[in-house]
Design a protein around this motif. Sequence first.
Motif, PDB file in Angstrom:
ATOM      1  N   ALA A  31       2.416  -4.837  -8.957  1.00  0.00           N
ATOM      2  CA  ALA A  31       3.821  -4.571  -8.612  1.00  0.00           C
ATOM      3  C   ALA A  31       4.114  -4.867  -7.139  1.00  0.00           C
ATOM      4  O   ALA A  31       3.239  -4.774  -6.279  1.00  0.00           O
ATOM      5  CB  ALA A  31       4.153  -3.116  -8.925  1.00  0.00           C
ATOM      6  N   VAL A  32       5.381  -5.215  -6.858  1.00  0.00           N
ATOM      7  CA  VAL A  32       5.816  -5.322  -5.459  1.00  0.00           C
ATOM      8  C   VAL A  32       6.338  -3.955  -5.012  1.00  0.00           C
ATOM      9  O   VAL A  32       7.282  -3.424  -5.571  1.00  0.00           O
ATOM     10  CB  VAL A  32       6.890  -6.419  -5.235  1.00  0.00           C
ATOM     11  N   THR A  33       5.671  -3.417  -4.005  1.00  0.00           N
ATOM     12  CA  THR A  33       6.031  -2.079  -3.514  1.00  0.00           C
ATOM     13  C   THR A  33       5.930  -2.015  -1.998  1.00  0.00           C
ATOM     14  O   THR A  33       6.065  -0.953  -1.405  1.00  0.00           O
ATOM     15  CB  THR A  33       5.061  -1.022  -4.092  1.00  0.00           C
ATOM     16  N   GLY A  34       5.689  -3.171  -1.367  1.00  0.00           N
ATOM     17  CA  GLY A  34       5.362  -3.215   0.056  1.00  0.00           C
ATOM     18  C   GLY A  34       3.855  -3.367   0.203  1.00  0.00           C
ATOM     19  O   GLY A  34       3.095  -2.608  -0.393  1.00  0.00           O
ATOM     20  N   ALA A  35       3.448  -4.377   0.995  1.00  0.00           N
ATOM     21  CA  ALA A  35       2.021  -4.740   1.055  1.00  0.00           C
ATOM     22  C   ALA A  35       1.282  -3.876   2.066  1.00  0.00           C
ATOM     23  O   ALA A  35       0.759  -4.368   3.063  1.00  0.00           O
ATOM     24  CB  ALA A  35       1.869  -6.219   1.384  1.00  0.00           C
ATOM     25  N   ARG A  41      -3.005  -3.807   1.618  1.00  0.00           N
ATOM     26  CA  ARG A  41      -3.485  -4.754   0.601  1.00  0.00           C
ATOM     27  C   ARG A  41      -2.851  -6.119   0.855  1.00  0.00           C
ATOM     28  O   ARG A  41      -1.936  -6.246   1.659  1.00  0.00           O
ATOM     29  CB  ARG A  41      -3.151  -4.278  -0.813  1.00  0.00           C
ATOM     30  N   PRO A  92      -0.433  -9.242   0.031  1.00  0.00           N
ATOM     31  CA  PRO A  92       0.903  -9.234  -0.573  1.00  0.00           C
ATOM     32  C   PRO A  92       0.874  -9.609  -2.053  1.00  0.00           C
ATOM     33  O   PRO A  92       0.057 -10.416  -2.481  1.00  0.00           O
ATOM     34  CB  PRO A  92       1.652 -10.304   0.224  1.00  0.00           C
ATOM     35  N   ASN A  93       1.754  -8.975  -2.818  1.00  0.00           N
ATOM     36  CA  ASN A  93       1.972  -9.371  -4.214  1.00  0.00           C
ATOM     37  C   ASN A  93       3.197 -10.264  -4.278  1.00  0.00           C
ATOM     38  O   ASN A  93       4.188 -10.030  -3.585  1.00  0.00           O
ATOM     39  CB  ASN A  93       2.196  -8.140  -5.098  1.00  0.00           C
ATOM     40  N   PHE A  94       3.118 -11.251  -5.151  1.00  0.00           N
ATOM     41  CA  PHE A  94       4.249 -12.156  -5.336  1.00  0.00           C
ATOM     42  C   PHE A  94       4.522 -12.292  -6.828  1.00  0.00           C
ATOM     43  O   PHE A  94       3.604 -12.546  -7.603  1.00  0.00           O
ATOM     44  CB  PHE A  94       3.945 -13.515  -4.715  1.00  0.00           C
ATOM     45  N   LEU A  95       5.768 -12.067  -7.229  1.00  0.00           N
ATOM     46  CA  LEU A  95       6.120 -12.168  -8.652  1.00  0.00           C
ATOM     47  C   LEU A  95       7.232 -13.189  -8.847  1.00  0.00           C
ATOM     48  O   LEU A  95       8.269 -13.128  -8.183  1.00  0.00           O
ATOM     49  CB  LEU A  95       6.564 -10.804  -9.179  1.00  0.00           C
TER      50      LEU A  95
END
Lengths: 260, 374
Positions: B195-199, B202, B204-207
């Motif tokens: 999920a994107v919740t602020g990196a 960790r 970064p997440n990208f969706l």
Amino acid sequence: MTAPAKPEVKVVFQRPESFTDLTTHYCPGCTHGVAHRLIAEVIDEMGLREKTIGVAPVGCSVFAYKYFNMDFVEAPHGRAPAMATGIKRVLPQNTVFTYQGDGDLASIGMAEIMHAAARGENITVIFINNAIYGMTGGQMAPTTLPGMTTTSSPFGRDVELTGFPIRMSEMLATMDGTGYIVRRSLHDVKNIRKAKKALFMAFETQERGLGFSMVELLSSCPTNWKIDPSKSLEFIAERMVPVFPLDDFKVNPELTKKRA
Amino acid sequence: MAKELLKGNEAFAEAAIRAGCEGFYGYPITPSTEFLEYMAKRMPQLGRAFVQAESEVAAVNMVYGAACTGKRTMTASSSPGISLMMEGISYIAGTEVPAVIVNVIRGGPGLGNIAPSQGDYYQMVKGGGHGDYFPIVLAPASVQETVDCIILAFDLADKYRSIVHVIVDGNLGQMMEPAELPPMRELPKEPPEWAVTGAKGREPNFLSSIYIDPADEEVTNIRLVKRWMEIEKNEVRYNELMMEDAEFAVIGFGTAGRVASSAVRAAREEGIKVGLFRPISLAPFPKKEVEEISKRVQRILVVEMNSGMMLDDIVPLVEGRVPVEFYGRMGGMTPFPDEILDEIRRVSENKAPVNGNARAEWIARLEKIVEEGK
């Protein structure tokens, strides 16, 4: 014998932490890179990176997510403000911003941007206005100047047939839900510095919960304007600024006060 | 918890809340509006997100955004609204994030009317949006079953990171009947790792649904197809009524299946050995079960509130083993049990082959029924 004193080394310039180590895909002379860098610097300086979620658009900046070192999503064409709304409403403590071009924001996404502003969504919008569709190869945009030649207005934009450029900042500033709406330009250093200050204010608006914030940035597109990069910057100053005046259209008075 | 007398759309909305829905984004449209109205009251009471969007286009993209945060999220709409949502639905499918979408189907095409229909079968079951993806589609037939399906929909959406459609019609949305709501579930403490919740702390997440290199897109397509094959293996659901010794089978889903159940019971009293097979998951479709039925009955009657859309899925499964006949009402008309009983009587005596002309023969019969003003 005393050892010679080490010369003092000071880092005076470096890549912002909010930026990745990639080379951008943007054309020479395009100001997307400048806009990206300013956003990354502001997010770093405000210490927001670890709670920021960016929303990329469809257009040349569809790959914006690659260049920002933070969580990102990629919206359908024009829908970034709706996606940002969905995110911000379930994660109100996070910082959410969209990055949108003029086709994305002022044409196909007109409903989404107007209503996000009307609702006073506590998000920040960076609006890149270069008066043309870049990614699809230079078609007329809602912000194309009267008389300007594009691939879909090959004889120059005829206002009798295609109407007039839309001034988004002026229109959005009429919405009570907005906290900060300004237009800046990226055509020279002085203006770039002003643009950075505006971006700071826009994110500050969000951090203080003062409603919808947007910075419109007049930008260049040498490739599709078919003029060289330096002339493109002159084009912004001489042709675009008279149509899209650089101004503050809405500044919530709270923003001029010091944060409690 | 005991059974209470509950209004369809409101019970469905409360079920979604109890399943842990943290974001509802919608736009008013009959006959689904009570869903939105109920959410407008309840979600803020619980400190959860509710937005009445400017359009269905915006609503589904708000769902898309919320889905990317890993929170349970949904919308509810009706046929024309679902058409507008199809762009976002395809993006959600391509991004592989979970979302639940309720379609309270009404008569169409076009503006049509607000009466109950099953005319969106193709749009729902075959995808509806652009590109290669497979939505899960659940089609319950009572208020209780819909409540259960909505809970199930959230669980399946999370399990497979998939779109799950729950399709009902105005009959179910508007009716009141006794049903039991599940207990309130606790909300998850941690978001899923994608999920994107602020990196924070960790990478970064990208969706996104963008795979600009066709080779990468194909890898994604393969993953989606394989996931769908898993879903086909695990998630087939259906209901049977008096099928054990049936010589004739009626197949119908949702309201049409429910009306048919009354007709089947009445026909049994007349000594006709008929049973009802009611698919609950229209996607994945109970293919094996329909195939098996076609090996042990003499004739099949498909009943729908559309022009024979599920019929087109059943005929190839039967492979000509037995004749398949069809009876449907369209345009927002709900069949009466008597109409289906007449059809069961007719079918049980009909020895003539139906060589793929089920739709043509039905239309001829239906025109007469309409002329007679039934």
